[in-house]
Design a protein around this motif. Structure first.
Motif, short mmCIF file in Angstrom:
data_model
loop_
_atom_site.label_atom_id
_atom_site.label_comp_id
_atom_site.label_asym_id
_atom_site.label_seq_id
_atom_site.Cartn_x
_atom_site.Cartn_y
_atom_site.Cartn_z
N VAL A 1 28.45 58.59 34.74
CA VAL A 1 28.31 57.74 33.55
C VAL A 1 27.33 58.37 32.57
O VAL A 1 26.23 58.79 32.96
CB VAL A 1 27.82 56.33 33.94
CG1 VAL A 1 27.66 55.46 32.70
CG2 VAL A 1 28.79 55.69 34.92
N LYS A 2 27.73 58.44 31.33
CA LYS A 2 26.85 58.98 30.29
C LYS A 2 25.60 58.10 30.15
O LYS A 2 25.68 56.88 30.07
CB LYS A 2 27.61 59.02 28.95
CG LYS A 2 26.71 59.37 27.77
CD LYS A 2 27.45 59.21 26.45
CE LYS A 2 26.51 59.41 25.27
NZ LYS A 2 27.19 59.22 23.97
N PRO B 1 23.32 62.59 32.58
CA PRO B 1 24.29 63.19 31.65
C PRO B 1 24.06 62.72 30.22
O PRO B 1 23.81 61.54 29.97
CB PRO B 1 25.64 62.70 32.19
CG PRO B 1 25.38 62.37 33.62
CD PRO B 1 23.98 61.85 33.68
N LYS B 2 24.17 63.64 29.26
CA LYS B 2 23.95 63.31 27.85
C LYS B 2 25.24 63.10 27.07
O LYS B 2 25.26 62.36 26.08
CB LYS B 2 23.16 64.45 27.17
CG LYS B 2 21.70 64.50 27.56
CD LYS B 2 21.05 65.79 27.10
CE LYS B 2 21.10 65.98 25.62
NZ LYS B 2 20.38 67.22 25.20
N TYR B 3 26.30 63.78 27.48
CA TYR B 3 27.54 63.73 26.72
C TYR B 3 28.72 63.43 27.65
O TYR B 3 28.77 63.92 28.78
CB TYR B 3 27.82 65.05 26.01
CG TYR B 3 26.65 65.59 25.21
CD1 TYR B 3 26.24 64.95 24.05
CD2 TYR B 3 25.96 66.72 25.62
CE1 TYR B 3 25.17 65.45 23.31
CE2 TYR B 3 24.89 67.22 24.90
CZ TYR B 3 24.50 66.58 23.75
OH TYR B 3 23.44 67.07 23.02
N THR B 4 29.66 62.66 27.17
CA THR B 4 30.89 62.45 27.93
C THR B 4 31.73 63.73 27.85
O THR B 4 31.48 64.62 27.03
CB THR B 4 31.70 61.27 27.37
OG1 THR B 4 32.13 61.61 26.04
CG2 THR B 4 30.88 60.00 27.34
N VAL C 1 32.02 59.74 31.76
CA VAL C 1 32.65 58.69 30.95
C VAL C 1 31.62 57.63 30.58
O VAL C 1 30.48 57.65 31.07
CB VAL C 1 33.82 58.03 31.72
CG1 VAL C 1 34.93 59.04 32.00
CG2 VAL C 1 33.32 57.42 33.03
N ASP C 2 32.01 56.69 29.75
CA ASP C 2 31.16 55.55 29.42
C ASP C 2 31.15 54.57 30.59
O ASP C 2 32.00 54.63 31.48
CB ASP C 2 31.67 54.84 28.16
CG ASP C 2 31.53 55.72 26.93
OD1 ASP C 2 30.57 56.50 26.87
OD2 ASP C 2 32.41 55.63 26.04
N GLN C 3 30.18 53.64 30.57
CA GLN C 3 30.06 52.68 31.66
C GLN C 3 31.32 51.84 31.82
O GLN C 3 31.76 51.57 32.94
CB GLN C 3 28.85 51.77 31.41
CG GLN C 3 28.55 50.79 32.53
CD GLN C 3 28.08 51.48 33.80
OE1 GLN C 3 27.08 52.19 33.80
NE2 GLN C 3 28.78 51.28 34.91
N ALA D 1 36.08 50.44 35.06
CA ALA D 1 37.53 50.26 35.15
C ALA D 1 38.13 51.21 36.19
O ALA D 1 39.04 50.84 36.94
CB ALA D 1 38.17 50.50 33.79
N TRP D 2 37.59 52.44 36.23
CA TRP D 2 38.07 53.41 37.24
C TRP D 2 37.71 52.96 38.65
O TRP D 2 38.53 53.03 39.56
CB TRP D 2 37.48 54.77 36.94
CG TRP D 2 37.72 55.79 38.02
CD1 TRP D 2 38.85 56.52 38.22
CD2 TRP D 2 36.81 56.16 39.07
NE1 TRP D 2 38.71 57.32 39.32
CE2 TRP D 2 37.46 57.12 39.87
CE3 TRP D 2 35.51 55.78 39.40
CZ2 TRP D 2 36.85 57.70 40.97
CZ3 TRP D 2 34.90 56.35 40.50
CH2 TRP D 2 35.57 57.30 41.28
N MET D 3 36.49 52.48 38.82
CA MET D 3 36.01 52.10 40.15
C MET D 3 36.81 50.91 40.69
O MET D 3 37.08 50.83 41.90
CB MET D 3 34.53 51.78 40.10
CG MET D 3 33.91 51.42 41.46
SD MET D 3 34.07 52.73 42.71
CE MET D 3 32.84 53.90 42.14
#
Length: 359
Positions: free
Chosen positions: A224-225, A265-268, A305-307, A312-314
């Motif tokens: 997560v970013k 992480p800083k960037y997606t 990815v974003d939170q 949604a993936w989890m």
């Protein structure tokens, strides 16, 4: 044939060099040793200056040619990795300045102070001031660099912030296995003798209920970013090494001895595609330790990815325990009941159709 031709060329080059050396020796004998030495000394002095100019130009040219192909063109993709970049730039600045100055002095002195009849050589066997200078100054500079490195190391391998997510990374020949804790936030226990590539890749102990909601993935790890992540790193067979070049992180994966590190992480992945201008960009997890014949292929992918995307993936992931024991799936009884209800509702309709048909 190519190998024999290469060997023949190398032998020929050595023969030519040997013959040139012998010819120079004969010329020296004819001219006189004193005259020949002075001429060679002058030639070597000019060659030193030429080598200095060409060498410095070569360093500049190589930097212009290859700098764009290095990872330093873009900043680190993690907050903590920026510290590594900073440390690297400081080290390059210090060592680079020292290297350039000492090389200039070395080659210039070889030219300027070549043998001359108008100058007498001065010898001094000992100088306390010089010895203190070239001992103390490098010692202080190296100590500062080491202290900076240790501070960063203790940060990366220390305890992460309380809101950090935790991912277990296990190396194997030749790939990566990732495990996420379930809603209980804890990993189930594992035992190496339980490892089975087909049904239990991590050797989980099925009786441990803490592991019943653990999610196990291979090859792709989701992060997560902006959220710190702690990696618990291990190996299933030989020593591997988790290399995260874009995040500027690296840690050994040792069998039986878990290691840890954390970063943010800083960037997606999508943002990095725009930053790098590469639509095919992927964060990579590589093995930086020679681990066997398939070492070159031991590459994993990290998707940042974003939170919301991560959540949604989890939700779509099934626990590893449920994958191996489908009958233990809490949703299984409901699915069975729904199927039975559908079957029961269909039977009266079919009976009515049959009755109508008979009429």
């Amino acid at each position: 044939m190519t190998m024999f031709l290469t060997i023949a060329v190398i032998v020929l080059i050595f023969v030519v060099i040997f013959q040139i050396a012998k010819a120079s020796e004969y010329v020296s004998v004819l001219k006189g040793e004193e005259v020949s030495r002075k001429q060679n000394n002058k030639i070597n002095g000019f060659l030193m200056i030429g080598f200095l100019v060409l060498g410095l130009f070569g360093v500049w040219y190589c930097n212009e040619l290859y700098y764009g192909k290095t990872l330093l063109v873009h900043d680190a993709a993690s907050v903590e990795g920026a510290r590594v970049d900073s440390m690297l730039w400081v080290t390059l600045a210090v060592t680079g300045i020292v290297f350039i100055l000492t090389q200039i002095v070395l080659f210039w002195f070889a030219y300027k102070y070549q043998e001359s009849e108008n100058r007498k050589v001065f010898f001094f066997p000992h100088n306390n001031k010089l010895e203190v200078i070239w001992t103390v100054i490098p010692a202080i500079a190296l100590t500062v660099l080491v202290v900076i490195g240790l501070r960063n190391w203790f940060l990366f391998t220390g305890e992460p912030p309380q809101n950090a997510m935790v991912v277990e990374v296990t190396g194997k020949q030749f790939g990566w296995i990732y495990r996420y804790p379930g809603k209980d936030g804890s990993f189930g226990k594992k035992y190496y003798k339980n490892i089975d590539n087909a049904s239990n890749s991590l050797g989980l102990i099925w009786d441990d209920k803490l592991g019943h909601d653990d999610v196990v993935m291979e090859q792709t790890m989701y992060l997560v970013k902006g959220k710190p992540v702690k990696l618990i790193i291990g190996s299933r067979d030989v020593i591997h090494d988790v290399g995260l070049v874009h995040f500027r992180m690296k840690m050994d994966a040792v069998p039986g001895i878990p290691t840890t590190m954390w970063f943010t992480p800083k960037y997606t992945t999508k943002e990095m595609k725009e930053i790098t201008g590469n639509p095919n960009f992927q964060y990579e997890i590589s093995c930086d330790q020679m681990c066997g014949n398939g070492h070159y292929s031991m590459k994993g992918v990290i998707e940042v990815v974003d939170q919301e995307e991560f959540d949604a993936w989890m939700v779509k992931q099934k626990p590893y325990y449920v994958q191996q024991f489908p009958e233990k799936d809490p949703a299984a009884p409901k699915a069975v009941a729904d199927t039975a209800a559908k079957t029961a509702s269909v039977k009266p309709v079919e009976a009515a159709k049959k009755a109508v048909a008979k009429m």
